[in-house]
Enzyme design. Structure first.
Site, PDB file in Angstrom:
ATOM      1  N   GLY A  28       0.677  -1.209   0.066  1.00 30.47           N
ATOM      2  CA  GLY A  28       0.014   0.249  -0.014  1.00 30.47           C
ATOM      3  C   GLY A  28       0.899   1.022  -0.372  1.00 30.47           C
ATOM      4  O   GLY A  28       0.615   1.917   0.498  1.00 30.47           O
ATOM      5  N   ALA A  77       1.337   3.238  -2.383  1.00 30.01           N
ATOM      6  CA  ALA A  77       1.617   4.286  -2.999  1.00 30.01           C
ATOM      7  C   ALA A  77       0.222   5.351  -2.545  1.00 30.01           C
ATOM      8  O   ALA A  77       0.010   6.192  -2.703  1.00 30.01           O
ATOM      9  CB  ALA A  77       0.898   4.487  -4.696  1.00 30.01           C
ATOM     10  N   ASP A 115       1.665  -1.854  -4.440  1.00 29.67           N
ATOM     11  CA  ASP A 115       0.921  -1.094  -4.334  1.00 29.67           C
ATOM     12  C   ASP A 115       0.254  -1.368  -6.000  1.00 29.67           C
ATOM     13  O   ASP A 115       0.964  -2.308  -6.871  1.00 29.67           O
ATOM     14  CB  ASP A 115       0.442   0.065  -4.457  1.00 29.67           C
ATOM     15  N   ARG A 168     -10.518   6.231   6.362  1.00 25.68           N
ATOM     16  CA  ARG A 168     -11.957   6.547   6.592  1.00 25.68           C
ATOM     17  C   ARG A 168     -12.092   7.880   6.349  1.00 25.68           C
ATOM     18  O   ARG A 168     -11.031   9.014   6.619  1.00 25.68           O
ATOM     19  CB  ARG A 168     -11.631   6.527   8.821  1.00 25.68           C
ATOM     20  N   SER A 194      -3.463  -1.093   8.891  1.00 27.47           N
ATOM     21  CA  SER A 194      -4.936  -1.273   7.351  1.00 27.47           C
ATOM     22  C   SER A 194      -5.928  -1.196   9.161  1.00 27.47           C
ATOM     23  O   SER A 194      -6.271  -2.474   9.370  1.00 27.47           O
ATOM     24  CB  SER A 194      -5.018  -2.018   6.677  1.00 27.47           C
ATOM     25  N   ASN A 195      -6.882  -0.440   8.805  1.00 30.40           N
ATOM     26  CA  ASN A 195      -8.148  -0.539   9.746  1.00 30.40           C
ATOM     27  C   ASN A 195      -9.570  -1.154   9.112  1.00 30.40           C
ATOM     28  O   ASN A 195      -9.372  -1.188   8.011  1.00 30.40           O
ATOM     29  CB  ASN A 195      -8.675   1.319  10.005  1.00 30.40           C
ATOM     30  N   ASP A 222      -1.803   5.844  18.875  1.00 28.58           N
ATOM     31  CA  ASP A 222      -2.830   5.845  19.738  1.00 28.58           C
ATOM     32  C   ASP A 222      -1.278   6.038  21.252  1.00 28.58           C
ATOM     33  O   ASP A 222      -1.683   7.303  21.687  1.00 28.58           O
ATOM     34  CB  ASP A 222      -3.295   4.825  20.522  1.00 28.58           C
ATOM     35  N   HIS A 280      -7.820  -0.474  19.340  1.00 25.40           N
ATOM     36  CA  HIS A 280      -7.683   1.020  18.511  1.00 25.40           C
ATOM     37  C   HIS A 280      -8.375   0.781  17.864  1.00 25.40           C
ATOM     38  O   HIS A 280      -8.055   1.827  16.461  1.00 25.40           O
ATOM     39  CB  HIS A 280      -6.040  -0.073  17.216  1.00 25.40           C
ATOM     40  N   MET A 300      -0.033   8.652  10.987  1.00 22.96           N
ATOM     41  CA  MET A 300       0.324   7.263  11.163  1.00 22.96           C
ATOM     42  C   MET A 300       1.123   6.575  10.264  1.00 22.96           C
ATOM     43  O   MET A 300       2.263   5.849  11.215  1.00 22.96           O
ATOM     44  CB  MET A 300      -0.997   6.851  10.261  1.00 22.96           C
TER      45      MET A 300
END
Length: 371
Positions: A63, A65, A89, A136, A173-174, A205, A232, A285
Site C-alpha cells: 500500500g 502509493a 501497490d 475512513r 489497515s483499519n 494511540d 485501536h 500514522m
C-alpha cells in the site's frame, strides 16, 4: 563521517519554510512530515547509526502509493536498519520508488505494481508493513470500512503466507481490531501462523497520548511514556495516564484525565474533521508506523529492552487479542506485559471496552469463516 541526520533536518527546514507560501494545508503537511523526520533522525543519531553495521534487512510496504504508504516509505528509506525497501501497490509504486530512491541513504528501493509482482515484493522480507486499504471518511461507518479493507488484508496476508511466511507483520489497515484476527486466521489456514509475528500497529494511540499529555501537564514530550492498552478504535483505546512518567508539572483533575482520554480515543476523528473530508490521519500514522517497524528491526537485530505497545494475541485479559506493552526480540513478540495497577477510572474503561473489542474480533473471525 557525514552528518546525514543534520543535513536532512536542514533540508526539511528549508522545504517547510518554502511550503509556508503555498497555503495552510501544504504548510501543515510539510510541518508534520518535518517533525516526524526530525524526531526519527535524532533518535537515529543517538543510537549511533552512522558508525554501526547491521544485518541486511528487507522491509516490504504493501500500500506504498497511498496517503500513509508514501510518507511511511520515505521514513523507512531514512532508517539505516533497512537494506532493501520493497514498495508495493496496485499502481503508482514505480514512481514513488523512483522518487524515494534518490534519497542518499543506504537502503535500496524498488517499486512493484499489480498482483503479478506481489510475490517478488514479499520474497525475503523480514518485516511487512501493511497500510493498504481505504481511509475512513466522514459519514463512513465501521461496517463500510470493514467490508472493503477486510478483503484487501486477507489477500495481502495470503500472499505473505506463500512468499514470506517467517516475516513479522505490522498491520496498519483499519479496523485493526478486526484485521489482525483476519490475518491470524489466514496464516492458520496456511499452516504458518506464529503469534509472535502478527502485530496490530497501535503506536499512533501512544504518540497521541504522549503529545496531548505533555501539552496539558507542561512536561517535555520527549520524556513522556504513556501505556495505551485495549484496541485501536474509539472506546477500545485506553490510555493509562495513571502510569504516565514523568509526573505532571501542574495538577491534572479527573476532568482533565477524562478529556485527555477522550481526545486520544477520538484523535482520528479530529484529523478527519480538520481535513474537511479530504483525508485522514496519514502523516502521523506514517510516523507511528515507522516507529513500530524500527522497533521490530531493532528487536530482530538483538537490541535489548525494545518495548512498545501493540495489538497482539494475548492472555492479559479474557479477550484473544489485546493491545499492551510487549517486548520485541529476534523472534518478534517475545513477552507480553500485563496491565499493571489500574485506578478506578481505568478499570471502568477496561470493563466498557471489552464487549466492543470482542465483537470486533468476532467479526474478523466470522469474515474468514464465511470467506
Amino acid at each position: 563521517q557525514f552528518d546525514f541526520a543534520g543535513y536532512f533536518e536542514r533540508a526539511l527546514t528549508v522545504l517547510a519554510g518554502r511550503a509556508s507560501t503555498a497555503g495552510s494545508v501544504l504548510t501543515c503537511s510539510m510541518n508534520s512530515l518535518f517533525r516526524a523526520s526530525r524526531d526519527l533522525l535524532r533518535a537515529s543519531a543517538t543510537r549511533g547509526y552512522a558508525s554501526a553495521s547491521f544485518p541486511d534487512r528487507k522491509v516490504a510496504v504493501l500500500g506504498a502509493a497511498g496517503g500513509i504508504g508514501q510518507p511511511l516509505s520515505l521514513l523507512l528509506k531514512l532508517n539505516p536498519y533497512v537494506t532493501e525497501l520493497a514498495l508495493y501497490d496496485i499502481a503508482g509504486t514505480p514512481g514513488v520508488a523512483a522518487d524515494i530512491s534518490h534519497i542518499n541513504s543506504k537502503g535500496r528501493v524498488k517499486g512493484y505494481a499489480g498482483e503479478d509482482q506481489l510475490g517478488e515484493a514479499l520474497k525475503g522480507a523480514d518485516v511487512i508493513v501493511i497500510p493498504a486499504g481505504v481511509p475512513r471518511k466522514p459519514g463512513m461507518t465501521r461496517d463500510d470500512l470493514f467490508k472493503i479493507n477486510a478483503g484487501i488484508v486477507r489477500a495481502l496476508v495470503e500472499a505473505a503466507a506463500r512468499h514470506a511466511p517467517g516475516a513479522i507483520l505490522n498491520i496498519i489497515s483499519n479496523p485493526v481490531n478486526s484485521t489482525v484476527p483476519i490475518a491470524a486466521e489466514v496464516l492458520k489456514a496456511a499452516g504458518v501462523y506464529d503469534k509472535r509475528k502478527v502485530l496490530g500497529v497501535t503506536t499512533l494511540d501512544v504518540v497521541r497520548a504522549k503529545t496531548f499529555y505533555a501539552e496539558k501537564a507542561g512536561v517535555d514530550v520527549g520524556k513522556v511514556d504513556v501505556p495505551v492498552v485495549g484496541g485501536h478504535a474509539g472506546i477500545t483505546i485506553l490510555p493509562l495516564f495513571s502510569q504516565t512518567v514523568p509526573t505532571p508539572n501542574v495538577d491534572l483533575s479527573p476532568a482533565d484525565i477524562d478529556a485527555l482520554t477522550k481526545r486520544t480515543q477520538e484523535g482520528g476523528t479530529e484529523v478527519v474533521q480538520a481535513k474537511a473530508g479530504k483525508g485522514s490521519a496519514t502523516l502521523s500514522m506514517a510516523y507511528a508506523g515507522a516507529l513500530m517497524a524500527d522497533a521490530c528491526l531493532r528487536g530482530l537485530n538483538g537490541d535489548s529492552d525494545v518495548v512498545e505497545c501493540a495489538y497482539v494475541e494475548s492472555t492479559v485479559t479474557d479477550l484473544p487479542f489485546f493491545a499492551s506493552k510487549v517486548r520485541l526480540g529476534r523472534a518478534g513478540v517475545e513477552e507480553v506485559y500485563g496491565l499493571g495497577e489500574l485506578n478506578d477510572y481505568e478499570r471502568a474503561g477496561l470493563k466498557s471496552l471489552v464487549p466492543e473489542l470482542q465483537a470486533s474480533i468476532d467479526k474478523g473471525v466470522k469474515f474468514m469463516q464465511e470467506a
